[in-house]
Structures are given as C-alpha cells and as structure tokens.
Design an enzyme around this catalytic site. Structure first.
Site, PDB file in Angstrom:
ATOM      1  N   ASN A 215      48.638  22.642  24.257  1.00  0.00           N
ATOM      2  CA  ASN A 215      47.885  21.902  23.238  1.00  0.00           C
ATOM      3  C   ASN A 215      47.410  20.557  23.762  1.00  0.00           C
ATOM      4  OD1 ASN A 215      48.258  23.940  21.329  1.00  0.00           O
ATOM      5  ND2 ASN A 215      50.256  23.145  20.779  1.00  0.00           N
ATOM      6  N   CYS A 216      46.482  20.604  24.672  1.00  0.00           N
ATOM      7  CA  CYS A 216      45.927  19.388  25.272  1.00  0.00           C
ATOM      8  C   CYS A 216      44.420  19.582  25.359  1.00  0.00           C
ATOM      9  CB  CYS A 216      46.542  19.177  26.658  1.00  0.00           C
ATOM     10  SG  CYS A 216      45.687  17.978  27.689  1.00  0.00           S
ATOM     11  N   ASP A 217      43.652  18.597  24.925  1.00  0.00           N
ATOM     12  CA  ASP A 217      42.198  18.724  24.925  1.00  0.00           C
ATOM     13  C   ASP A 217      41.632  18.957  26.318  1.00  0.00           C
ATOM     14  OD1 ASP A 217      42.128  18.430  22.187  1.00  0.00           O
ATOM     15  OD2 ASP A 217      41.687  16.289  22.255  1.00  0.00           O
TER      16      ASP A 217
ATOM     17  N   MET B  81      43.168  20.308  28.844  1.00  0.00           N
ATOM     18  CA  MET B  81      43.545  21.665  29.238  1.00  0.00           C
ATOM     19  C   MET B  81      42.593  22.681  28.603  1.00  0.00           C
ATOM     20  SD  MET B  81      46.059  21.626  31.322  1.00  0.00           S
ATOM     21  CE  MET B  81      46.185  23.393  31.305  1.00  0.00           C
ATOM     22  N   LYS B  82      42.227  22.459  27.344  1.00  0.00           N
ATOM     23  CA  LYS B  82      41.312  23.370  26.668  1.00  0.00           C
ATOM     24  C   LYS B  82      39.978  23.408  27.397  1.00  0.00           C
ATOM     25  CE  LYS B  82      39.152  24.341  22.176  1.00  0.00           C
ATOM     26  NZ  LYS B  82      38.277  25.269  22.786  1.00  0.00           N
TER      27      LYS B  82
END
Length: 119
Positions: A10-12, A14-15
């Site tokens: 849940n990391c922007d 990473m997305k």
C-alpha cells in the site's frame, strides 16, 4: 530474466511501479518487506551496491518519527539495523532486474534499464 520488485503493498510509488510493469506485460515477483520481512544480509548487499544513503528513506514518516538519538550519527551498520527493525524505512521500490538494482521509481529510468536488459 529474474525480476523482483521489493516494497510495501500500500504505497503510491509502489502502485506506479507495479502499473508501469503491468502495462508492459512484464512479469515479476513481488516481495512485500513489511509483510514478509527482509533480512539484514540483503539490506547490506543493497547498501553496498546502492549506498545506504540511497536505500534508507529519510523522507518518510517512520524515519522522521524516530528519536533524535536514532537519527544521529548514521552509518551503514546503523542504517541497516534501523531498516531491518522497521522495513517502512527502506526506499520504495527496490527493483532487482537480473542482478541490477534500482532504488525508487522513475519511468524514464525503468525504460532505460529494461531496454538495456533487452526487454
């Protein structure tokens, strides 16, 4: 070609990296070091290859919330110990592209790295 993306689910950032890989149909293994953990030996190898200053995420809230004593007099050993204890302090993502390591996500850097690797 072995591709592993290390980070937190849940990391922007990473997305963005996962989306970039998916849009190009690139298969990879995902290692969530917050859920699964990360061993000190791998952190030491990353720090040796990239520099502990690059691997340690000093901009994140986890690092900034540390007591002053923990943030002072940093060196590679102390940085590895901090990151092993709290993986949220590891820069995201770490990409292992067949042994070539990259920290952080910038689309142009990924383009260059994958092109150089023949992808």
């Amino acid at each position: 070609m072995a591709i592993t993306l290390y980070g937190i689910k849940n990391c922007d950032t990473m997305k963005k990296a996962r989306d970039w890989l998916a849009q190009r149909g690139i298969e990879y293994a995902f290692h969530d070091y917050k859920a699964v953990g990360i061993d000190a030996a791998r952190l030491q190898a990353w720090c040796a290859a990239l520099g502990w200053e690059t691997v340690l995420n000093r901009a994140g809230t986890t690092f900034r919330a540390l007591p002053d004593a923990d943030r002072q007099d940093l060196d590679a050993a102390k940085a590895v110990a901090l990151m092993a204890a709290q993986p949220s302090m590891i820069k995201r993502p770490i990409l292992d592209l067949d042994g070539t390591l990259m920290a952080g996500f910038k689309p142009e850097r990924y383009e260059q790295a994958f092109a150089a690797a023949g992808r």
